[in-house]
Design a protein around this motif. Structure first.
Motif, PDB file in Angstrom:
ATOM      1  N   ASN A  48       0.813  -1.268   0.184  1.00 27.39           N
ATOM      2  CA  ASN A  48       0.022  -0.003  -0.141  1.00 27.39           C
ATOM      3  C   ASN A  48       0.975   1.262  -0.105  1.00 27.39           C
ATOM      4  N   GLU A  49       1.009   1.937  -0.884  1.00 24.66           N
ATOM      5  CA  GLU A  49       1.773   3.023  -1.384  1.00 24.66           C
ATOM      6  C   GLU A  49       1.393   4.303  -0.484  1.00 24.66           C
ATOM      7  N   ALA A  50       0.470   4.530  -0.006  1.00 25.53           N
ATOM      8  CA  ALA A  50      -0.110   5.570   0.849  1.00 25.53           C
ATOM      9  C   ALA A  50       0.436   5.434   2.258  1.00 25.53           C
ATOM     10  N   LEU A  51       0.332   3.990   2.587  1.00 22.71           N
ATOM     11  CA  LEU A  51       0.699   3.653   4.127  1.00 22.71           C
ATOM     12  C   LEU A  51       2.304   3.523   4.047  1.00 22.71           C
ATOM     13  N   MET A  52       3.060   3.099   3.121  1.00 20.54           N
ATOM     14  CA  MET A  52       4.416   3.318   2.774  1.00 20.54           C
ATOM     15  C   MET A  52       4.854   4.647   3.202  1.00 20.54           C
ATOM     16  N   LEU A  53       4.448   5.581   2.633  1.00 20.37           N
ATOM     17  CA  LEU A  53       4.761   6.958   2.578  1.00 20.37           C
ATOM     18  C   LEU A  53       4.459   7.439   4.001  1.00 20.37           C
ATOM     19  N   MET A  54       3.392   7.011   4.865  1.00 18.69           N
ATOM     20  CA  MET A  54       3.353   7.379   6.248  1.00 18.69           C
ATOM     21  C   MET A  54       4.352   6.548   6.931  1.00 18.69           C
ATOM     22  N   ALA A  55       4.565   5.467   6.724  1.00 17.59           N
ATOM     23  CA  ALA A  55       5.769   4.856   7.463  1.00 17.59           C
ATOM     24  C   ALA A  55       7.083   5.625   7.311  1.00 17.59           C
ATOM     25  N   GLN A  56       7.427   6.035   6.138  1.00 15.89           N
ATOM     26  CA  GLN A  56       8.570   6.722   5.941  1.00 15.89           C
ATOM     27  C   GLN A  56       8.457   8.206   6.689  1.00 15.89           C
ATOM     28  N   THR A  57       7.473   8.745   6.856  1.00 20.51           N
ATOM     29  CA  THR A  57       7.372   9.916   7.477  1.00 20.51           C
ATOM     30  C   THR A  57       7.612   9.793   9.543  1.00 20.51           C
ATOM     31  N   MET A  58       6.919   8.676   9.493  1.00 16.75           N
ATOM     32  CA  MET A  58       6.978   8.304  11.028  1.00 16.75           C
ATOM     33  C   MET A  58       8.367   7.691  11.374  1.00 16.75           C
ATOM     34  N   ALA A  59       8.964   7.191  10.301  1.00 18.62           N
ATOM     35  CA  ALA A  59      10.550   6.767  10.585  1.00 18.62           C
ATOM     36  C   ALA A  59      11.631   8.070  10.784  1.00 18.62           C
ATOM     37  N   THR A  60      11.076   9.163   9.965  1.00 24.42           N
ATOM     38  CA  THR A  60      11.737  10.365  10.060  1.00 24.42           C
ATOM     39  C   THR A  60      11.618  10.959  11.705  1.00 24.42           C
ATOM     40  N   ILE A  61      10.617  10.948  12.206  1.00 24.95           N
ATOM     41  CA  ILE A  61      10.081  11.275  13.558  1.00 24.95           C
ATOM     42  C   ILE A  61      11.067  10.674  14.533  1.00 24.95           C
ATOM     43  N   GLN A  62      11.101   9.182  14.534  1.00 28.38           N
ATOM     44  CA  GLN A  62      11.770   8.248  15.348  1.00 28.38           C
ATOM     45  C   GLN A  62      13.404   8.428  15.147  1.00 28.38           C
ATOM     46  N   ARG A  63      13.758   8.677  14.022  1.00 29.51           N
ATOM     47  CA  ARG A  63      15.129   8.971  13.620  1.00 29.51           C
ATOM     48  C   ARG A  63      15.550  10.448  14.412  1.00 29.51           C
ATOM     49  N   GLU A  64      14.756  11.341  14.259  1.00 29.08           N
ATOM     50  CA  GLU A  64      14.987  12.590  14.784  1.00 29.08           C
ATOM     51  C   GLU A  64      15.004  12.392  16.389  1.00 29.08           C
ATOM     52  N   ARG A  65      14.096  11.651  16.897  1.00 30.59           N
ATOM     53  CA  ARG A  65      13.980  11.577  18.561  1.00 30.59           C
ATOM     54  C   ARG A  65      15.418  10.760  19.062  1.00 30.59           C
ATOM     55  N   MET A  66      15.931   9.674  18.012  1.00 27.19           N
ATOM     56  CA  MET A  66      16.850   8.821  18.552  1.00 27.19           C
ATOM     57  C   MET A  66      18.148   9.795  18.430  1.00 27.19           C
ATOM     58  N   THR A  67      18.363  10.602  17.573  1.00 21.28           N
ATOM     59  CA  THR A  67      19.546  11.364  17.321  1.00 21.28           C
ATOM     60  C   THR A  67      19.673  12.462  18.203  1.00 21.28           C
ATOM     61  N   HIS A  68      18.505  13.186  18.702  1.00 22.90           N
ATOM     62  CA  HIS A  68      18.563  14.465  19.437  1.00 22.90           C
ATOM     63  C   HIS A  68      17.929  14.358  20.662  1.00 22.90           C
ATOM     64  N   VAL A  69      17.180  13.472  21.117  1.00 24.29           N
ATOM     65  CA  VAL A  69      16.200  13.656  22.315  1.00 24.29           C
ATOM     66  C   VAL A  69      16.623  12.597  23.233  1.00 24.29           C
ATOM     67  N   LEU A  70      16.378  11.307  22.556  1.00 27.98           N
ATOM     68  CA  LEU A  70      16.570  10.109  23.660  1.00 27.98           C
ATOM     69  C   LEU A  70      17.698   9.589  23.769  1.00 27.98           C
ATOM     70  N   GLN A  71      17.942   8.945  25.260  1.00 26.43           N
ATOM     71  CA  GLN A  71      19.114   8.050  25.088  1.00 26.43           C
ATOM     72  C   GLN A  71      18.592   6.595  24.633  1.00 26.43           C
ATOM     73  N   VAL A  72      19.654   5.880  24.680  1.00 29.81           N
ATOM     74  CA  VAL A  72      19.754   4.446  23.946  1.00 29.81           C
ATOM     75  C   VAL A  72      20.384   3.383  24.440  1.00 29.81           C
ATOM     76  N   ARG A  73      19.739   2.210  24.568  1.00 28.78           N
ATOM     77  CA  ARG A  73      20.287   1.084  24.788  1.00 28.78           C
ATOM     78  C   ARG A  73      19.942  -0.163  24.294  1.00 28.78           C
ATOM     79  N   ALA A  74      20.747  -1.202  24.010  1.00 32.43           N
ATOM     80  CA  ALA A  74      20.028  -2.497  23.400  1.00 32.43           C
ATOM     81  C   ALA A  74      18.962  -3.173  24.125  1.00 32.43           C
ATOM     82  N   ARG A  75      18.010  -3.778  23.526  1.00 32.65           N
ATOM     83  CA  ARG A  75      16.979  -4.569  24.105  1.00 32.65           C
ATOM     84  C   ARG A  75      16.778  -6.009  23.486  1.00 32.65           C
TER      85      ARG A  75
END
Length: 320
Positions: A244-271
């Motif tokens: 579903n191309e429309a949902l894939m575009l939404m997934a790409q948008t949400m990936a951008t959000i999470q990548r920004e949070r990972m890079t600039h906001v949140l601490q990280v650790r393996a799970r």
């Protein structure tokens, strides 16, 4: 002694090409009956000043391939930021009459020229070259015009740059709460999992499994960027399997959000405690059990959030 050539993975190749920002244009022409035809393109490029030559490339699988190969010319219409809806319209395979409700005029050569574009180039076809899974069309510019003074519509890493910039601002300002993001992911990927249970091929399920294995085999000291990329492949493979191309575009948008949070906001650790749940999602997909797949996804999101608290994020399980 020569080394064996490295195989180029198509998905990664496409992703890395996306690191180069490009403008967005609508390429138009007329079919044998004189009807306007067009499609969205970000492969437009200049070739020569003398003579004035430009090019674009067209997939061999495109429904408009015969129209463009038979036409005497084409027009390049460069879009502004305000014309992002036109980009989506001319990229959609579900809209038959792309020009319905669109303001356009016939150019000097008769090519469809879309109103209010940043610039338009009307071309005679100069050459057409076979190039892998595309044809490269070179046009000699015969007429051109400038239009809107707006900013250009730019495509970058699978999204319009103006959208990516807006998401970056929202993340940095802390205006996107994790609870809302989790709810969005659960809804979005729950829908994609249901679709994948119905539509995914065995090859696409194998791609999901390969992504799962990649995540599990990452060394503990793996760089954050590598962890983000491996998780993106897992969730990206699920999105692709949903077809579903429309949902894939939404997934790409949400990936951008999470990548920004990972890079600039949140601490990280393996799970690694989340590995079994990811496997459960995969096993449910192979059984075509949508209810079980969605339930496993919900448990994964809940467990990941409960284990990390409010200040950390699963760096091996970024939704992307």
């Amino acid at each position: 002694m020569t080394s064996e050539p490295v195989s180029i993975e198509p998905a990664l190749f496409r992703q890395l090409l996306g690191c180069f920002p490009t403008g967005v244009a609508i390429v138009t022409t007329r079919d044998a009956q004189g009807r306007p035809a067009g499609l969205t393109c970000n492969s437009f490029s200049s070739v020569s000043l003398d003579p004035p030559l430009v090019l674009f490339s067209l997939r061999k699988a495109s429904r408009l391939l015969e129209v463009f190969t038979s036409a005497e010319g084409f027009a390049i219409n460069i879009l502004s930021q305000r014309q992002d809806a036109l980009s989506g319209r001319f990229a959609s395979s579900r809209i038959e009459n792309k020009f319905e409700g669109v303001d356009w005029r016939a150019g000097v050569l008769g090519m469809p020229m879309i109103d209010d574009c940043l610039a338009s180039f009307e071309c005679r076809t100069y050459a057409c070259h076979d190039a892998g899974d595309h044809y490269v069309f070179i046009g000699e510019v015969k007429h051109m015009s400038g239009g809107s003074a707006d900013q250009a519509l730019v495509f970058y890493k699978g999204a319009y740059m103006m959208l990516a910039e807006s998401l970056h601002t929202l993340v940095m300002q802390g205006r996107l709460g994790q609870a809302d993001i989790d709810e969005t992911y659960g809804t979005l990927y729950g829908t994609l999992l249901r679709m994948a249970c119905e539509r995914a091929s065995d090859t696409e399920l194998d791609a999901i499994e390969a992504a799962v294995q990649e995540i599990e085999q990452l060394p503990e000291a793996a760089p954050l960027a590598q962890r983000i990329e491996s998780a993106r492949r897992f969730y990206g493979a699920i999105a692709a399997a949903g077809h579903n191309e429309a949902l894939m575009l939404m997934a790409q948008t949400m990936a951008t959000i999470q990548r920004e949070r990972m890079t600039h906001v949140l601490q990280v650790r393996a799970r690694p405690d989340l590995f079994p749940l990811r496997r459960e999602i995969l096993d449910s997909l192979r059984r075509r059990d949508a209810q079980a797949a969605v339930a496993a996804l919900d448990r994964l999101i809940a467990q990941f959030r409960a284990g990390d608290g409010a200040t950390a994020v699963d760096c091996v399980d970024v939704h992307a």
